[in-house]
Enzyme design. Structure first.
Site, PDB file in Angstrom:
ATOM      1  N   THR A  90      -1.872 -23.397  -9.629  1.00  0.00           N
ATOM      2  CA  THR A  90      -1.698 -24.695 -10.295  1.00  0.00           C
ATOM      3  C   THR A  90      -1.563 -24.538 -11.806  1.00  0.00           C
ATOM      4  N   SER A 119     -11.259 -32.096 -25.956  1.00  0.00           N
ATOM      5  CA  SER A 119     -11.842 -33.055 -25.003  1.00  0.00           C
ATOM      6  C   SER A 119     -13.192 -33.536 -25.555  1.00  0.00           C
ATOM      7  N   TYR A 155     -15.947 -33.016 -24.176  1.00  0.00           N
ATOM      8  CA  TYR A 155     -16.828 -31.843 -24.066  1.00  0.00           C
ATOM      9  C   TYR A 155     -16.668 -30.939 -25.285  1.00  0.00           C
ATOM     10  N   HIS A 156     -15.414 -30.555 -25.590  1.00  0.00           N
ATOM     11  CA  HIS A 156     -15.210 -29.635 -26.719  1.00  0.00           C
ATOM     12  C   HIS A 156     -15.721 -30.279 -28.019  1.00  0.00           C
ATOM     13  N   THR A 193     -17.454 -22.820 -28.426  1.00  0.00           N
ATOM     14  CA  THR A 193     -16.250 -22.567 -27.646  1.00  0.00           C
ATOM     15  C   THR A 193     -15.040 -22.417 -28.561  1.00  0.00           C
ATOM     16  N   ARG A 244     -26.716 -28.510 -12.834  1.00  0.00           N
ATOM     17  CA  ARG A 244     -25.369 -28.054 -12.440  1.00  0.00           C
ATOM     18  C   ARG A 244     -25.177 -28.172 -10.934  1.00  0.00           C
ATOM     19  N   LYS A 287     -19.366 -29.707 -28.712  1.00  0.00           N
ATOM     20  CA  LYS A 287     -19.669 -28.391 -29.301  1.00  0.00           C
ATOM     21  C   LYS A 287     -19.475 -28.425 -30.820  1.00  0.00           C
ATOM     22  N   CYS A 340     -22.812 -18.199 -16.646  1.00  0.00           N
ATOM     23  CA  CYS A 340     -23.009 -17.173 -17.684  1.00  0.00           C
ATOM     24  C   CYS A 340     -24.491 -16.804 -17.809  1.00  0.00           C
ATOM     25  N   ASN A 382     -26.280 -35.278 -23.587  1.00  0.00           N
ATOM     26  CA  ASN A 382     -26.954 -34.094 -23.032  1.00  0.00           C
ATOM     27  C   ASN A 382     -26.825 -32.909 -24.000  1.00  0.00           C
ATOM     28  N   ARG A 417      -3.832 -33.066 -18.723  1.00  0.00           N
ATOM     29  CA  ARG A 417      -4.491 -33.071 -20.035  1.00  0.00           C
ATOM     30  C   ARG A 417      -3.493 -33.423 -21.130  1.00  0.00           C
ATOM     31  N   VAL A 418      -4.019 -33.774 -22.291  1.00  0.00           N
ATOM     32  CA  VAL A 418      -3.175 -33.937 -23.472  1.00  0.00           C
ATOM     33  C   VAL A 418      -3.387 -32.692 -24.324  1.00  0.00           C
ATOM     34  N   GLU A 419      -2.407 -31.813 -24.341  1.00  0.00           N
ATOM     35  CA  GLU A 419      -2.505 -30.545 -25.066  1.00  0.00           C
ATOM     36  C   GLU A 419      -1.101 -30.019 -25.298  1.00  0.00           C
TER      37      GLU A 419
HETATM   38  P1  NAD Z   1     -22.855 -23.635 -16.089  1.00  0.00           P
HETATM   39  O1  NAD Z   1     -22.630 -25.100 -15.887  1.00  0.00           O
HETATM   40  O2  NAD Z   1     -22.591 -22.729 -14.956  1.00  0.00           O
HETATM   41  O3  NAD Z   1     -24.363 -23.393 -16.574  1.00  0.00           O
HETATM   42  C1  NAD Z   1     -25.018 -24.245 -17.466  1.00  0.00           C
HETATM   43  C2  NAD Z   1     -26.474 -24.337 -17.028  1.00  0.00           C
HETATM   44  O4  NAD Z   1     -27.167 -25.209 -17.937  1.00  0.00           O
HETATM   45  C3  NAD Z   1     -26.642 -24.943 -15.634  1.00  0.00           C
HETATM   46  O5  NAD Z   1     -27.449 -24.101 -14.843  1.00  0.00           O
HETATM   47  C4  NAD Z   1     -27.283 -26.298 -15.865  1.00  0.00           C
HETATM   48  O6  NAD Z   1     -28.163 -26.674 -14.833  1.00  0.00           O
HETATM   49  C5  NAD Z   1     -28.008 -26.084 -17.199  1.00  0.00           C
HETATM   50  N1  NAD Z   1     -28.194 -27.306 -17.998  1.00  0.00           N
HETATM   51  C6  NAD Z   1     -27.238 -28.188 -18.415  1.00  0.00           C
HETATM   52  N2  NAD Z   1     -27.807 -29.189 -19.113  1.00  0.00           N
HETATM   53  C7  NAD Z   1     -29.145 -28.926 -19.167  1.00  0.00           C
HETATM   54  C8  NAD Z   1     -30.242 -29.584 -19.758  1.00  0.00           C
HETATM   55  N3  NAD Z   1     -30.106 -30.744 -20.420  1.00  0.00           N
HETATM   56  N4  NAD Z   1     -31.469 -29.029 -19.630  1.00  0.00           N
HETATM   57  C9  NAD Z   1     -31.642 -27.860 -18.944  1.00  0.00           C
HETATM   58  N5  NAD Z   1     -30.627 -27.188 -18.362  1.00  0.00           N
HETATM   59  C10 NAD Z   1     -29.387 -27.734 -18.462  1.00  0.00           C
HETATM   60  O7  NAD Z   1     -22.005 -23.224 -17.377  1.00  0.00           O
HETATM   61  P2  NAD Z   1     -21.522 -21.768 -17.843  1.00  0.00           P
HETATM   62  O8  NAD Z   1     -20.142 -21.580 -17.380  1.00  0.00           O
HETATM   63  O9  NAD Z   1     -22.555 -20.775 -17.515  1.00  0.00           O
HETATM   64  O10 NAD Z   1     -21.463 -21.980 -19.416  1.00  0.00           O
HETATM   65  C11 NAD Z   1     -22.617 -21.723 -20.190  1.00  0.00           C
HETATM   66  C12 NAD Z   1     -22.359 -22.082 -21.641  1.00  0.00           C
HETATM   67  O11 NAD Z   1     -21.296 -21.304 -22.141  1.00  0.00           O
HETATM   68  C13 NAD Z   1     -21.971 -23.539 -21.865  1.00  0.00           C
HETATM   69  O12 NAD Z   1     -22.602 -24.014 -23.024  1.00  0.00           O
HETATM   70  C14 NAD Z   1     -20.482 -23.486 -22.052  1.00  0.00           C
HETATM   71  O13 NAD Z   1     -20.058 -24.524 -22.876  1.00  0.00           O
HETATM   72  C15 NAD Z   1     -20.290 -22.129 -22.698  1.00  0.00           C
HETATM   73  N6  NAD Z   1     -18.970 -21.559 -22.390  1.00  0.00           N
HETATM   74  C16 NAD Z   1     -18.613 -21.325 -21.098  1.00  0.00           C
HETATM   75  C17 NAD Z   1     -17.354 -20.774 -20.823  1.00  0.00           C
HETATM   76  C18 NAD Z   1     -16.887 -20.512 -19.411  1.00  0.00           C
HETATM   77  O14 NAD Z   1     -15.708 -20.134 -19.239  1.00  0.00           O
HETATM   78  N7  NAD Z   1     -17.718 -20.662 -18.395  1.00  0.00           N
HETATM   79  C19 NAD Z   1     -16.492 -20.479 -21.883  1.00  0.00           C
HETATM   80  C20 NAD Z   1     -16.895 -20.747 -23.195  1.00  0.00           C
HETATM   81  C21 NAD Z   1     -18.144 -21.287 -23.441  1.00  0.00           C
HETATM   82  N1  USQ Z   2      -5.176 -24.868 -16.669  1.00  0.00           N
HETATM   83  C1  USQ Z   2      -4.069 -24.792 -15.834  1.00  0.00           C
HETATM   84  N2  USQ Z   2      -4.291 -24.798 -14.497  1.00  0.00           N
HETATM   85  C2  USQ Z   2      -5.530 -24.837 -13.947  1.00  0.00           C
HETATM   86  C3  USQ Z   2      -6.647 -24.900 -14.800  1.00  0.00           C
HETATM   87  C4  USQ Z   2      -6.433 -24.906 -16.158  1.00  0.00           C
HETATM   88  O1  USQ Z   2      -2.925 -24.749 -16.284  1.00  0.00           O
HETATM   89  O2  USQ Z   2      -5.633 -24.844 -12.712  1.00  0.00           O
HETATM   90  C5  USQ Z   2      -4.983 -24.824 -18.130  1.00  0.00           C
HETATM   91  C6  USQ Z   2      -5.540 -26.021 -18.882  1.00  0.00           C
HETATM   92  O3  USQ Z   2      -4.602 -27.070 -18.962  1.00  0.00           O
HETATM   93  C7  USQ Z   2      -5.873 -25.402 -20.228  1.00  0.00           C
HETATM   94  C8  USQ Z   2      -6.229 -23.965 -19.906  1.00  0.00           C
HETATM   95  O4  USQ Z   2      -5.692 -23.715 -18.600  1.00  0.00           O
HETATM   96  O5  USQ Z   2      -4.744 -25.397 -21.048  1.00  0.00           O
HETATM   97  C9  USQ Z   2      -7.710 -23.675 -19.884  1.00  0.00           C
HETATM   98  O6  USQ Z   2      -8.338 -24.597 -18.995  1.00  0.00           O
HETATM   99  P1  USQ Z   2      -9.690 -24.174 -18.224  1.00  0.00           P
HETATM  100  O7  USQ Z   2     -10.038 -25.271 -17.281  1.00  0.00           O
HETATM  101  O8  USQ Z   2      -9.557 -22.806 -17.699  1.00  0.00           O
HETATM  102  O9  USQ Z   2     -10.716 -24.080 -19.431  1.00  0.00           O
HETATM  103  P2  USQ Z   2     -11.261 -25.176 -20.448  1.00  0.00           P
HETATM  104  O10 USQ Z   2     -11.096 -26.549 -19.946  1.00  0.00           O
HETATM  105  O11 USQ Z   2     -10.692 -24.874 -21.783  1.00  0.00           O
HETATM  106  O12 USQ Z   2     -12.820 -24.891 -20.437  1.00  0.00           O
HETATM  107  C10 USQ Z   2     -13.378 -23.606 -20.130  1.00  0.00           C
HETATM  108  C11 USQ Z   2     -14.864 -23.822 -19.861  1.00  0.00           C
HETATM  109  C12 USQ Z   2     -15.520 -24.364 -21.123  1.00  0.00           C
HETATM  110  C13 USQ Z   2     -15.234 -23.439 -22.280  1.00  0.00           C
HETATM  111  C14 USQ Z   2     -13.738 -23.225 -22.461  1.00  0.00           C
HETATM  112  C15 USQ Z   2     -13.434 -22.141 -23.481  1.00  0.00           C
HETATM  113  O13 USQ Z   2     -15.044 -24.734 -18.780  1.00  0.00           O
HETATM  114  O14 USQ Z   2     -16.915 -24.452 -20.913  1.00  0.00           O
HETATM  115  O15 USQ Z   2     -15.759 -23.997 -23.450  1.00  0.00           O
HETATM  116  O16 USQ Z   2     -13.192 -22.725 -21.216  1.00  0.00           O
HETATM  117  S1  USQ Z   2     -12.037 -22.551 -24.473  1.00  0.00           S
HETATM  118  O17 USQ Z   2     -10.921 -22.847 -23.590  1.00  0.00           O
HETATM  119  O18 USQ Z   2     -11.768 -21.402 -25.293  1.00  0.00           O
HETATM  120  O19 USQ Z   2     -12.406 -23.707 -25.256  1.00  0.00           O
END
Ligand code: NAD
Ligand code: USQ
Length: 382
Positions: free
Chosen positions: A253, A179, A181-182, A144, A35, A185, A12, A118, A326-328
């Site tokens: 999948t 999770s 992770y979530h 998120t 990353r 946030k 992003c 982190n 997952r558990v969901e």
């Molecule tokens: P990404 O992993 O591609 O990018 C995250 C970047 O942050 C990486 O370049 C990584 O090197 C850097 N980073 C991580 N920890 C760091 C640290 N301690 N210091 C400096 N840099 C660090 O992730 P993304 O998909 O671009 O997501 C960006 C943000 O958006 C995240 O916070 C994620 O939770 C949120 N988000 C992403 C999605 C999605 O679908 N990708 C959805 C909802 C929310």
């Molecule tokens: N899923 C499948 N098959 C797959 C992958 C995922 O059925 O091959 C399902 C998962 O079980 C889940 C849903 O799709 O129910 C979403 O999973 P995902 O892996 O696409 O996304 P998620 O784990 O929720 O995480 C991603 C990003 C995270 C962000 C989140 C937004 O990695 O950084 O915070 O989307 S949200 O889902 O709204 O919380």
């Protein structure tokens, strides 16, 4: 505007940095590029070849004649974070820089602890640095939609009006994250809300849904500007994964029944939303929450959309229901409010067959880079 994009080497962050730079803002990226190390740890890589951050920035300068400054370092290092704020004096700080994979956070104790340290420490350091150096800076923090979980009532934007024993209050919406992770946030949201009250920080928490796509106006311009695409079972996300799977002849999948409903948006709308938040900052002391997504789909609906387009392209795209790692809940009510960004002017790019086709075509172009062994999910929640 002087704006920092933390996590600006990521999926992003990179297109967001280019988007602001293209519009004439003064942009700096903060990233430690960790990353790229997680890819090595997991034995995978982006579907698309990606240039190093130095090559990316040099290419952008050559193509656009615009400079993006790089602060290479870790948000967990407070001296570094403080230096970044003192040196750049940002008006806005967009915070993408966290460990963002739910499966990665569920691998084992070490990965759960790493993810929460982190993410939580990084955000705390940013909050302290804002307070101590640039107190007027607007924090735009990526949260998120998964913070809310899947309650059996409508999900509001951050807050809910509650009546209890004859009294009434507007309170933070209950959180039931999916999770470790979530959960990180949710911890961040609490810390930010507290510092808005205690120190007068101005903050916008963007509860973003799952992001799909990869191409933006800027990243298309040159191969050295290409964005990353994750398709593996740990960092890959639903729609992008299904398109890559369709392209290479892997079954789609779907975990369990596939009735899991989530919020989604096109990466071009991520850029729009961040821009709208930056141009309309929160007030001092305000903890503002926006639900950042444009549409809701069940996982099975998405797989069927991809299957339809893939079959028109002559591909098999069979859907396989895997035991859910997952558990969901796999069948549930889901209706999340998302009007605040629309009110600010968001013009959504809704999911189209054209976009799915382009994603599949991108994956076909790079099919030699796809490793079948990393596609199936191996991390379980139990
Ligand atoms: P990404 O992993 O591609 O990018 C995250 C970047 O942050 C990486 O370049 C990584 O090197 C850097 N980073 C991580 N920890 C760091 C640290 N301690 N210091 C400096 N840099 C660090 O992730 P993304 O998909 O671009 O997501 C960006 C943000 O958006 C995240 O916070 C994620 O939770 C949120 N988000 C992403 C999605 C999605 O679908 N990708 C959805 C909802 C929310
Ligand atoms: N899923 C499948 N098959 C797959 C992958 C995922 O059925 O091959 C399902 C998962 O079980 C889940 C849903 O799709 O129910 C979403 O999973 P995902 O892996 O696409 O996304 P998620 O784990 O929720 O995480 C991603 C990003 C995270 C962000 C989140 C937004 O990695 O950084 O915070 O989307 S949200 O889902 O709204 O919380």
């Amino acid at each position: 505007m002087k704006i920092i994009i933390a996590g600006g080497d990521g999926f992003c962050g990179w297109p967001t940095a280019l988007h602001f730079s293209e519009r004439g803002h003064e942009v700096a990226i903060v990233d430690n590029c960790i990353r790229r190390e997680w890819d090595k740890e997991l034995g995978t890589r982006s579907l698309t070849p990606i240039a190093t951050i130095q090559e990316r920035l040099a290419a952008w300068k050559e193509i656009s004649e615009k400079d993006i400054k790089l602060y290479y370092g870790d948000l967990q290092d407070y001296e570094f974070v403080r230096h970044v704020f003192e040196d750049f004096e940002p008006e806005a700080f967009v915070h993408f820089a966290e460990q963002r994979s739910a499966p990665y956070s569920m691998i084992d104790r070490d990965h759960a602890v790493f993810t929460q340290v982190n993410n939580v420490v990084g955000t705390l350091n940013v909050l302290f640095a804002i307070k101590e150096t640039v107190p007027d800076c607007h924090l735009i923090k990526l949260g998120t939609m998964g913070e809310y979980g899947t309650p059996n009532i409508d999900i509001e934007e951050g807050y809910i009006r509650i009546q209890h024993k004859g009294r009434e209050d507007v309170l933070p919406y209950p959180k039931q994250p999916f999770s470790f992770y979530h959960l990180s946030k949710v911890h961040d949201s609490h810390n930010i809300m507290f510092t808005c009250k205690a120190w007068g920080i101005r903050a916008t928490d963007l509860n973003q849904g799952v992001v799909y796509g990869l191409w933006t106006d800027e990243t298309r311009r040159d191969e050295r500007l290409y964005n990353r695409v994750d398709y593996d079972g740990v960092f890959g996300t639903a729609l992008n994964r299904f398109c890559v799977q369709a392209a290479v002849g892997h079954p789609l999948t779907v975990y369990g029944k596939g009735g899991q409903t989530r919020a989604f948006l096109d990466i071009r709308d991520t850029l729009q939303c961040i821009e709208l938040a930056a141009l309309h900052p929160a007030d001092r002391g305000e903890f503002r929450v926006f639900n950042q997504f444009t549409e809701q789909f069940s996982v099975l609906q998405l797989a069927e959309r991809v299957q339809k387009v893939a079959r028109e392209m002559g591909l098999d795209a069979n859907i396989e229901h895997l035991p859910n790692p997952r558990v969901e809940k796999e069948e549930h009510y889901y209706n999340a409010v998302h009007t605040k960004l629309l009110d600010l002017g968001l013009k959504p790019h809704y999911l189209s067959d054209e976009l799915i086709r382009e994603l599949i075509q991108t994956a076909e172009r790079y099919r030699d880079r796809v490793d079948f062994d990393v596609i199936r999910p191996k991390v379980t929640w139990r």
